[in-house]
Motif scaffolding. Sequence first.
Motif, PDB file in Angstrom:
ATOM      1  N   ARG A  42       7.525  31.293 -12.599  1.00  0.00           N
ATOM      2  CA  ARG A  42       6.218  31.291 -11.950  1.00  0.00           C
ATOM      3  C   ARG A  42       5.386  30.172 -12.541  1.00  0.00           C
ATOM      4  O   ARG A  42       5.308  30.030 -13.753  1.00  0.00           O
ATOM      5  CB  ARG A  42       5.505  32.629 -12.150  1.00  0.00           C
ATOM      6  N   LEU A  43       4.751  29.416 -11.663  1.00  0.00           N
ATOM      7  CA  LEU A  43       3.944  28.283 -12.105  1.00  0.00           C
ATOM      8  C   LEU A  43       2.524  28.418 -11.595  1.00  0.00           C
ATOM      9  O   LEU A  43       2.303  28.882 -10.476  1.00  0.00           O
ATOM     10  CB  LEU A  43       4.548  26.969 -11.593  1.00  0.00           C
ATOM     11  N   ALA A  44       1.563  27.986 -12.447  1.00  0.00           N
ATOM     12  CA  ALA A  44       0.158  28.030 -12.057  1.00  0.00           C
ATOM     13  C   ALA A  44      -0.561  26.840 -12.687  1.00  0.00           C
ATOM     14  O   ALA A  44      -0.185  26.388 -13.781  1.00  0.00           O
ATOM     15  CB  ALA A  44      -0.474  29.334 -12.532  1.00  0.00           C
ATOM     16  N   PRO A  45      -1.587  26.312 -12.005  1.00  0.00           N
ATOM     17  CA  PRO A  45      -2.358  25.207 -12.590  1.00  0.00           C
ATOM     18  C   PRO A  45      -2.875  25.569 -13.984  1.00  0.00           C
ATOM     19  O   PRO A  45      -3.291  26.704 -14.234  1.00  0.00           O
ATOM     20  CB  PRO A  45      -3.506  25.021 -11.595  1.00  0.00           C
ATOM     21  N   GLY A  46      -2.782  24.600 -14.912  1.00  0.00           N
ATOM     22  CA  GLY A  46      -3.216  24.809 -16.290  1.00  0.00           C
ATOM     23  C   GLY A  46      -2.103  25.267 -17.213  1.00  0.00           C
ATOM     24  O   GLY A  46      -2.232  25.198 -18.433  1.00  0.00           O
ATOM     25  N   GLN A  47      -1.001  25.731 -16.644  1.00  0.00           N
ATOM     26  CA  GLN A  47       0.135  26.206 -17.444  1.00  0.00           C
ATOM     27  C   GLN A  47       0.851  25.029 -18.099  1.00  0.00           C
ATOM     28  O   GLN A  47       1.029  23.983 -17.485  1.00  0.00           O
ATOM     29  CB  GLN A  47       1.098  26.962 -16.531  1.00  0.00           C
ATOM     30  N   GLN A  48       1.243  25.212 -19.338  1.00  0.00           N
ATOM     31  CA  GLN A  48       2.017  24.186 -20.028  1.00  0.00           C
ATOM     32  C   GLN A  48       3.492  24.532 -19.934  1.00  0.00           C
ATOM     33  O   GLN A  48       3.885  25.675 -20.160  1.00  0.00           O
ATOM     34  CB  GLN A  48       1.575  24.071 -21.484  1.00  0.00           C
ATOM     35  N   VAL A  49       4.296  23.529 -19.565  1.00  0.00           N
ATOM     36  CA  VAL A  49       5.743  23.702 -19.434  1.00  0.00           C
ATOM     37  C   VAL A  49       6.425  22.494 -20.058  1.00  0.00           C
ATOM     38  O   VAL A  49       5.790  21.478 -20.332  1.00  0.00           O
ATOM     39  CB  VAL A  49       6.180  23.859 -17.959  1.00  0.00           C
ATOM     40  N   VAL A  50       7.708  22.609 -20.268  1.00  0.00           N
ATOM     41  CA  VAL A  50       8.499  21.500 -20.796  1.00  0.00           C
ATOM     42  C   VAL A  50       9.435  21.040 -19.689  1.00  0.00           C
ATOM     43  O   VAL A  50      10.106  21.855 -19.059  1.00  0.00           O
ATOM     44  CB  VAL A  50       9.300  21.926 -22.049  1.00  0.00           C
ATOM     45  N   ILE A  51       9.448  19.726 -19.453  1.00  0.00           N
ATOM     46  CA  ILE A  51      10.390  19.159 -18.487  1.00  0.00           C
ATOM     47  C   ILE A  51      11.321  18.216 -19.234  1.00  0.00           C
ATOM     48  O   ILE A  51      10.955  17.643 -20.256  1.00  0.00           O
ATOM     49  CB  ILE A  51       9.680  18.434 -17.319  1.00  0.00           C
ATOM     50  N   ASN A  52      12.522  18.078 -18.718  1.00  0.00           N
ATOM     51  CA  ASN A  52      13.482  17.138 -19.305  1.00  0.00           C
ATOM     52  C   ASN A  52      13.287  15.786 -18.649  1.00  0.00           C
ATOM     53  O   ASN A  52      13.213  15.687 -17.430  1.00  0.00           O
ATOM     54  CB  ASN A  52      14.913  17.636 -19.122  1.00  0.00           C
ATOM     55  N   THR A  53      13.170  14.749 -19.474  1.00  0.00           N
ATOM     56  CA  THR A  53      13.011  13.384 -18.973  1.00  0.00           C
ATOM     57  C   THR A  53      14.164  12.546 -19.483  1.00  0.00           C
ATOM     58  O   THR A  53      14.981  13.011 -20.289  1.00  0.00           O
ATOM     59  CB  THR A  53      11.684  12.763 -19.457  1.00  0.00           C
TER      60      THR A  53
END
Length: 159
Positions: free
Chosen positions: A88-99
């Motif tokens: 679940r995603l919401a504005p303001g949430q911090q997540v980690v993405i692979n780059t």
Amino acid sequence: MKIEKNRVVRFHYTVSEPGQPPVESSRDREPLAILIGHGNIIPGLEAAMMDRVAGDSFEATVEPGQAYGERREGFTQRVPKKHIREPRLAPGQQVVINTSVGPRAVTVVKVGATVVDVDLNHPMAGKSLQFQVEIVDVREAEPVEIEHGHVHGEGGAQH
């Protein structure tokens, strides 16, 4: 033994924005272990540790340029939702993405049906940071640690 390049330092820290409650602390776990002079912590904190010894406790304020940098307006990117593992995603949430250069902490700006707009600034970018630090111990680094650029063993990599 003084803290200087190619020494391993184990330390406890608490970090906050000046006048705010702590954001993070190592007090409830093992001390952090880092190899000095190899870019393993923010430059301003590493500089504040130099020449200190085991048992020293101190406070240091680190300005954005020596921490996570200044905020860059418009530093956003649209990412396919399938690349974010959070259910679940919401504005303001911090997540980690692979780059292509490894994992990166980002902040969700907008969630669409198949894409997510993320702010690529580090969550602490543009902020002064107040550290409370206790140096637990300091030792010479092993040659393999210097070669690899990080601590091995207790508090470090286990390879």
